[in-house]
Scaffold this motif. Structure first.
Motif, PDB file in Angstrom:
ATOM      1  N   LEU A   1      -4.765   3.436  -5.818  1.00 14.17           N
ATOM      2  CA  LEU A   1      -4.257   4.469  -6.714  1.00 14.17           C
ATOM      3  C   LEU A   1      -5.248   5.594  -6.950  1.00 14.17           C
ATOM      4  CD1 LEU A   1      -2.551   2.238  -9.452  1.00 14.17           C
ATOM      5  CD2 LEU A   1      -1.439   3.452  -7.576  1.00 14.17           C
ATOM      6  N   GLY A   2      -6.521   5.346  -6.705  1.00  9.40           N
ATOM      7  CA  GLY A   2      -7.509   6.382  -6.957  1.00  9.40           C
ATOM      8  C   GLY A   2      -8.921   5.884  -6.728  1.00  9.40           C
ATOM      9  N   ARG A   3      -9.883   6.654  -7.215  1.00  8.52           N
ATOM     10  CA  ARG A   3     -11.299   6.334  -7.047  1.00  8.52           C
ATOM     11  C   ARG A   3     -11.876   5.878  -8.376  1.00  8.52           C
ATOM     12  NH1 ARG A   3     -15.810   9.444  -7.917  1.00  8.52           N
ATOM     13  NH2 ARG A   3     -14.483  11.269  -8.280  1.00  8.52           N
ATOM     14  N   PRO A   4     -12.476   4.695  -8.433  1.00  8.07           N
ATOM     15  CA  PRO A   4     -13.029   4.216  -9.707  1.00  8.07           C
ATOM     16  C   PRO A   4     -14.255   5.017 -10.130  1.00  8.07           C
ATOM     17  CG  PRO A   4     -13.632   2.723  -7.933  1.00  8.07           C
ATOM     18  CD  PRO A   4     -12.674   3.715  -7.345  1.00  8.07           C
ATOM     19  N   ILE A   5     -14.345   5.316 -11.425  1.00 12.45           N
ATOM     20  CA  ILE A   5     -15.535   5.950 -11.971  1.00 12.45           C
ATOM     21  C   ILE A   5     -15.986   5.163 -13.186  1.00 12.45           C
ATOM     22  CG2 ILE A   5     -14.774   8.231 -11.194  1.00 12.45           C
ATOM     23  CD1 ILE A   5     -14.277   8.921 -14.154  1.00 12.45           C
ATOM     24  N   SER A   6     -17.224   5.366 -13.572  1.00 14.59           N
ATOM     25  CA  SER A   6     -17.789   4.640 -14.697  1.00 14.59           C
ATOM     26  C   SER A   6     -17.094   5.008 -15.992  1.00 14.59           C
ATOM     27  CB  SER A   6     -19.287   4.936 -14.812  1.00 14.59           C
ATOM     28  OG  SER A   6     -19.816   4.376 -15.992  1.00 14.59           O
ATOM     29  N   GLN A   7     -16.939   4.007 -16.860  1.00 13.84           N
ATOM     30  CA  GLN A   7     -16.318   4.218 -18.163  1.00 13.84           C
ATOM     31  C   GLN A   7     -17.351   4.374 -19.282  1.00 13.84           C
ATOM     32  OE1 GLN A   7     -12.571   4.059 -19.077  1.00 13.84           O
ATOM     33  NE2 GLN A   7     -12.963   5.015 -17.111  1.00 13.84           N
ATOM     34  N   ASN A   8     -18.621   4.231 -18.966  1.00 17.69           N
ATOM     35  CA  ASN A   8     -19.636   4.388 -20.008  1.00 17.69           C
ATOM     36  C   ASN A   8     -20.997   4.663 -19.382  1.00 17.69           C
ATOM     37  OD1 ASN A   8     -20.657   1.858 -19.120  1.00 17.69           O
ATOM     38  ND2 ASN A   8     -19.319   0.777 -20.546  1.00 17.69           N
ATOM     39  N   GLY A   9     -21.984   4.871 -20.242  1.00 15.29           N
ATOM     40  CA  GLY A   9     -23.316   5.191 -19.776  1.00 15.29           C
ATOM     41  C   GLY A   9     -24.017   4.066 -19.055  1.00 15.29           C
ATOM     42  N   GLN A  10     -23.492   2.841 -19.195  1.00 12.23           N
ATOM     43  CA  GLN A  10     -24.078   1.693 -18.506  1.00 12.23           C
ATOM     44  C   GLN A  10     -23.530   1.536 -17.090  1.00 12.23           C
ATOM     45  OE1 GLN A  10     -22.992   1.324 -21.925  1.00 12.23           O
ATOM     46  NE2 GLN A  10     -25.137   1.901 -22.293  1.00 12.23           N
ATOM     47  N   GLY A  11     -22.607   2.388 -16.714  1.00 12.14           N
ATOM     48  CA  GLY A  11     -22.068   2.335 -15.367  1.00 12.14           C
ATOM     49  C   GLY A  11     -20.969   1.313 -15.159  1.00 12.14           C
ATOM     50  N   HIS A  12     -20.381   0.785 -16.239  1.00  9.87           N
ATOM     51  CA  HIS A  12     -19.317  -0.207 -16.111  1.00  9.87           C
ATOM     52  C   HIS A  12     -18.079   0.411 -15.472  1.00  9.87           C
ATOM     53  CE1 HIS A  12     -21.239  -2.429 -19.788  1.00  9.87           C
ATOM     54  NE2 HIS A  12     -21.923  -2.586 -18.667  1.00  9.87           N
ATOM     55  N   LEU A  13     -17.510  -0.293 -14.511  1.00  7.86           N
ATOM     56  CA  LEU A  13     -16.308   0.176 -13.831  1.00  7.86           C
ATOM     57  C   LEU A  13     -15.066  -0.588 -14.265  1.00  7.86           C
ATOM     58  CD1 LEU A  13     -17.827   0.626 -10.261  1.00  7.86           C
ATOM     59  CD2 LEU A  13     -17.192   2.428 -11.870  1.00  7.86           C
ATOM     60  N   LEU A  14     -15.253  -1.746 -14.867  1.00  3.81           N
ATOM     61  CA  LEU A  14     -14.165  -2.514 -15.463  1.00  3.81           C
ATOM     62  C   LEU A  14     -14.566  -2.858 -16.891  1.00  3.81           C
ATOM     63  CD1 LEU A  14     -13.041  -5.128 -12.752  1.00  3.81           C
ATOM     64  CD2 LEU A  14     -11.791  -3.119 -13.524  1.00  3.81           C
TER      65      LEU A  14
ATOM     66  N   GLY B   1       0.791  -1.228   0.000  1.00  3.80           N
ATOM     67  CA  GLY B   1       0.000   0.000   0.000  1.00  3.80           C
ATOM     68  C   GLY B   1       0.826   1.281   0.000  1.00  3.80           C
ATOM     69  N   PRO B   2       1.813   1.413   0.904  1.00  4.16           N
ATOM     70  CA  PRO B   2       2.634   2.629   0.899  1.00  4.16           C
ATOM     71  C   PRO B   2       3.391   2.826  -0.416  1.00  4.16           C
ATOM     72  CG  PRO B   2       2.852   1.496   2.993  1.00  4.16           C
ATOM     73  CD  PRO B   2       2.078   0.578   2.093  1.00  4.16           C
ATOM     74  N   ALA B   3       3.852   1.730  -1.021  1.00  3.64           N
ATOM     75  CA  ALA B   3       4.524   1.837  -2.320  1.00  3.64           C
ATOM     76  C   ALA B   3       3.549   2.330  -3.376  1.00  3.64           C
ATOM     77  CB  ALA B   3       5.113   0.488  -2.718  1.00  3.64           C
ATOM     78  N   LEU B   4       2.302   1.841  -3.331  1.00  4.31           N
ATOM     79  CA  LEU B   4       1.294   2.289  -4.290  1.00  4.31           C
ATOM     80  C   LEU B   4       0.958   3.759  -4.081  1.00  4.31           C
ATOM     81  CD1 LEU B   4      -1.103  -0.805  -4.346  1.00  4.31           C
ATOM     82  CD2 LEU B   4       0.557  -0.119  -6.096  1.00  4.31           C
ATOM     83  N   ALA B   5       1.019   4.220  -2.824  1.00  2.00           N
ATOM     84  CA  ALA B   5       0.788   5.640  -2.552  1.00  2.00           C
ATOM     85  C   ALA B   5       1.877   6.484  -3.206  1.00  2.00           C
ATOM     86  CB  ALA B   5       0.748   5.885  -1.047  1.00  2.00           C
ATOM     87  N   ASP B   6       3.128   6.015  -3.136  1.00  4.82           N
ATOM     88  CA  ASP B   6       4.221   6.728  -3.805  1.00  4.82           C
ATOM     89  C   ASP B   6       4.031   6.700  -5.322  1.00  4.82           C
ATOM     90  OD1 ASP B   6       5.489   7.343  -1.423  1.00  4.82           O
ATOM     91  OD2 ASP B   6       6.814   5.602  -1.486  1.00  4.82           O
ATOM     92  N   ILE B   7       3.597   5.557  -5.829  1.00  2.15           N
ATOM     93  CA  ILE B   7       3.368   5.429  -7.267  1.00  2.15           C
ATOM     94  C   ILE B   7       2.263   6.375  -7.708  1.00  2.15           C
ATOM     95  CG2 ILE B   7       2.414   3.865  -9.025  1.00  2.15           C
ATOM     96  CD1 ILE B   7       4.029   1.620  -7.693  1.00  2.15           C
ATOM     97  N   ARG B   8       1.213   6.474  -6.895  1.00  5.11           N
ATOM     98  CA  ARG B   8       0.126   7.400  -7.214  1.00  5.11           C
ATOM     99  C   ARG B   8       0.651   8.829  -7.342  1.00  5.11           C
ATOM    100  NH1 ARG B   8      -3.577  10.890  -4.900  1.00  5.11           N
ATOM    101  NH2 ARG B   8      -5.687  10.768  -5.780  1.00  5.11           N
ATOM    102  N   GLY B   9       1.530   9.220  -6.431  1.00  7.09           N
ATOM    103  CA  GLY B   9       2.114  10.550  -6.514  1.00  7.09           C
ATOM    104  C   GLY B   9       2.908  10.739  -7.791  1.00  7.09           C
ATOM    105  N   ASP B  10       3.602   9.689  -8.224  1.00  2.00           N
ATOM    106  CA  ASP B  10       4.388   9.790  -9.448  1.00  2.00           C
ATOM    107  C   ASP B  10       3.496   9.836 -10.678  1.00  2.00           C
ATOM    108  OD1 ASP B  10       7.250   9.988  -9.815  1.00  2.00           O
ATOM    109  OD2 ASP B  10       7.086   8.246 -11.132  1.00  2.00           O
ATOM    110  N   LEU B  11       2.359   9.152 -10.622  1.00  2.00           N
ATOM    111  CA  LEU B  11       1.414   9.213 -11.735  1.00  2.00           C
ATOM    112  C   LEU B  11       0.875  10.624 -11.917  1.00  2.00           C
ATOM    113  CD1 LEU B  11      -0.666   5.951 -11.118  1.00  2.00           C
ATOM    114  CD2 LEU B  11       1.067   6.317 -12.879  1.00  2.00           C
ATOM    115  N   LEU B  12       0.619  11.289 -10.796  1.00  2.00           N
ATOM    116  CA  LEU B  12       0.006  12.613 -10.857  1.00  2.00           C
ATOM    117  C   LEU B  12       1.022  13.732 -11.054  1.00  2.00           C
ATOM    118  CD1 LEU B  12      -2.613  12.266  -7.969  1.00  2.00           C
ATOM    119  CD2 LEU B  12      -2.994  12.002 -10.418  1.00  2.00           C
ATOM    120  N   GLU B  13       2.192  13.585 -10.466  1.00  2.00           N
ATOM    121  CA  GLU B  13       3.142  14.687 -10.463  1.00  2.00           C
ATOM    122  C   GLU B  13       4.466  14.361 -11.144  1.00  2.00           C
ATOM    123  OE1 GLU B  13       2.104  17.501  -9.497  1.00  2.00           O
ATOM    124  OE2 GLU B  13       0.270  16.872  -8.484  1.00  2.00           O
ATOM    125  N   GLY B  14       4.690  13.101 -11.532  1.00  2.00           N
ATOM    126  CA  GLY B  14       5.955  12.708 -12.128  1.00  2.00           C
ATOM    127  C   GLY B  14       5.840  12.365 -13.595  1.00  2.00           C
TER     128      GLY B  14
END
Length: 212
Positions: A120-133, A77-90
């Motif tokens: 890494l973040g909060r999942p949101i829908s990818q289409n009008g049917q509400g699919h998350l994956l 988890g802590p490594a993923l938190a660092d990775i999240r920071g790199d995704l957003l700012e690196g």
């Protein structure tokens, strides 16, 4: 070389028709020269991930009902938190290698992907049917059709801040580095073909509304 977070995260405000100053403005040859953008899971992290998958799947509920608290990763988890920071700012991307997909069922593999994504973040829908994956696969749909999701055609766009994809099987040809970075190709386009930028900007569309 082992994984390293982006050291220089200096970023300046973008200006029309000027090169971008951004840590995500890398070129493919730069990434191909080293592999410090690859995070290799340790045996302990793999075991921890498998335990989290088993725990989250024991309830038998829908994958979308699995929350961050249901998928604890005290070591990873802590490594993923660092990775999240790199995704957003690196550099804006990372390859996580070592998830034992060959040992997981399809449902377990999806759950592992989902759980990592929750860190890494909060999942949101990818289409009008509400699919998350969804499966990123060209099934012949026409991207110009407004009802088509881009990831089911040869091209796609996302109104999300971070995209995560999972490799379900090894490609027939080894891909050494990510293909390109949009900020990275901005400067060459200015120098070689500036008219294409204005054309691309004019025709760019989003298939989902941004929400705040």
């Amino acid at each position: 070389m082992s994984f390293r977070l982006t050291e220089n995260r200096h970023r300046s405000a973008a200006q029309p028709m000027k090169p971008l100053v951004d840590p995500a403005a890398w070129r493919p040859e730069e990434m191909a020269a080293h592999d410090d953008w690859i995070y290799e899971l340790s045996n302990a992290e793999i075991a921890e991930l498998t335990q989290a998958v088993e725990r989250a799947s024991s309830g038998g509920g829908d994958i979308k009902d699995v929350k961050l608290a249901d998928f604890p990763l005290p070591t990873l988890g802590p490594a993923l938190a660092d990775i999240r920071g790199d995704l957003l700012e690196g550099r804006g991307f990372v390859l996580i290698r070592g998830v034992p997909v060959a040992e997981y069922s399809r449902a377990q593999s999806a759950l592992a992907f989902w759980g990592i994504g929750l860190h890494l973040g909060r999942p949101i829908s990818q289409n009008g049917q509400g699919h998350l994956l969804g499966h990123v696969k060209d099934i012949g749909n026409d991207y110009n059709d407004p009802t088509t999701r881009g990831y089911t055609s040869r091209a796609g766009s996302r109104a999300t801040r971070t995209i995560t994809t999972r490799c379900a099987r090894r490609a027939p040809h080894r891909q050494i580095a990510p293909s390109l970075s949009t900020p990275g190709i901005h400067a060459p386009l200015i120098a070689r073909s500036p008219h294409t930028l204005t054309d691309k900007y004019r025709h760019t569309r989003r298939t989902l509304p941004l929400t705040h």
